[in-house]
Design an enzyme around this catalytic site. Sequence first.
Site, PDB file in Angstrom:
ATOM      1  N   GLU A 228      11.292   3.994  21.200  1.00  0.00           N
ATOM      2  CA  GLU A 228      11.976   5.191  21.714  1.00  0.00           C
ATOM      3  C   GLU A 228      13.195   4.692  22.469  1.00  0.00           C
ATOM      4  O   GLU A 228      13.074   4.191  23.587  1.00  0.00           O
ATOM      5  CB  GLU A 228      11.064   5.953  22.686  1.00  0.00           C
ATOM      6  CG  GLU A 228       9.758   6.423  22.092  1.00  0.00           C
ATOM      7  CD  GLU A 228       9.900   7.663  21.255  1.00  0.00           C
ATOM      8  OE1 GLU A 228      11.041   8.131  21.037  1.00  0.00           O
ATOM      9  OE2 GLU A 228       8.861   8.164  20.789  1.00  0.00           O
ATOM     10  N   CYS A 262      16.968  10.102  28.325  1.00  0.00           N
ATOM     11  CA  CYS A 262      17.368   9.779  26.950  1.00  0.00           C
ATOM     12  C   CYS A 262      17.769  11.031  26.203  1.00  0.00           C
ATOM     13  O   CYS A 262      18.670  11.003  25.375  1.00  0.00           O
ATOM     14  CB  CYS A 262      16.216   9.067  26.237  1.00  0.00           C
ATOM     15  SG  CYS A 262      14.665   9.940  26.371  1.00  0.00           S
TER      16      CYS A 262
END
Length: 454
Positions: A228, A262
């Site tokens: 990720e 993010c």
Amino acid sequence: MAIATINPTTGETLATFEPLTDAEIETKLALAASTFQEYRKTDFATRSNWLNQAAAILERDQAKYAEIMTLEMGKPLKSAMAEVAKCALVCRFYSEKAPEFLADVSIATDASNSYVSYQPLGIILAVMPWNFPFWQVFRFAAPALMAGNVGILKHASNVPQCALAIEAIIKEAGFPEGAFQTLLVGAKQVAAIVEDDRVKAATLTGSEPAGASLASIAGKNLKKTVLELGGSDPFIVLESADIEAAVKTGTTARMLNNGQSCIAAKRFIVSDSIGDRFEQALMDQFESLKVGDPMEEDTNIGPLATATILQDIEQQVQTAIAQGAKVLIGGKAIESNGNFYPPTILTNIEPNSDIAKEEFFGPVAMVFRVKNLDEAIALANDTPFGLGASAWTQNPTEQQQLITEIEAGAVFINGLVKSDPRLPFGGIKRSGYGRELSIQGIQEFVNTKTVWIK
Ligand code: NAP
């Protein structure tokens, strides 16, 4: 990076920790390996019970854990409180859903009985970032433990107290000693852990270089990884959008976690026809935010997590300005001992410039103007990343085109991109691969075993 708690609000070093020696790592790996042999035999009911207990501990001591997070990485205390609550939620979610997600699946074949059975792999390494220091770990640990795996955590070096607190919660919840251990190690010590035969797979949430490094070592050792990584999510606002709602949500989407998420909205892509109105409204919203001590109730934006992140953001904004960007508000670090940077809006950025394709990991919004939907989608996709995307339009045909053509792991129409235990989470392109959360998340680290009986 030294393993230490450095208060980002004051710059003060509050605690330092010695990294584990090779011998100490060996002791922990040996414990994890032996624990796995017994832990894998526990049933779902037992694991569920422990995970629910972890949720109860998180709720019981919510304020304590929130304070540790704010102290170590500077997120506003109220966001930290919400993060602890979300960790309890993901524990309860997997505690309830894992038996269904990992139930045997019958498949009719030429056998008298054939089915798929999901079995644990063993020790899974999680390398985690500091930005959601509890949530990132619990969204890995809850499904991994329910699947019968054991976890080892290498957390970011600036959140050691969070890492130790999480280990303590899981232990207090009743999981066997060794089912989940924090390893206080530096990034350089990770390779040897990945290479160790007893470690069966690894997941990393963080930057591209870290992801690539871990994945290459895992690849050489034929071990599965989930990554990720970064993102530069587009936030597209078209003519028919509810502009007021878009600006409000866009502000949250950019500023959440002091701009260090993010899935933050990093590139605002706005129809020309509404561009002036949107920019003015976004400026008004950004100006209304209070930057300050994250422990205070009314603070919207605390300090950036480390002095390095502050330097990086300053450098990126200066580069953008040197390349012709216009600063609508902000654009210069706030003088203090802490890592404070103000809400900033940049316009007039050349879409093909390097800076337009970089991730801004702080409270800096880039605003681009486009003539039509096709141009909006082309610009949204013109990035190495592909994590999330938020798009605002009332027009169903436009909505469908966005859903189909945006290159990202998630598209949210008229809403904030967020993680939710019920929905899979992850990216494509340089944002990584694999999924966390939902059924897809728990099925990443299991042996999908085919069973055929005559
Ligand atoms: P980072 O430097 O990559 O750190 C993340 C973790 O990786 C830390 O535990 C770090 O340890 C470790 N690490 C660093 N280099 C490594 C290496 N070569 N080998 C093994 N481990 C290594 O990331 P960051 O800059 O702190 O975090 C921000 C980035 O994470 C952003 O790009 C953000 O978008 C991304 N992120 C992605 C998600 C997502 O779900 N996709 C969520 C949150 C953040 P040390 O601290 O000891 O260096």
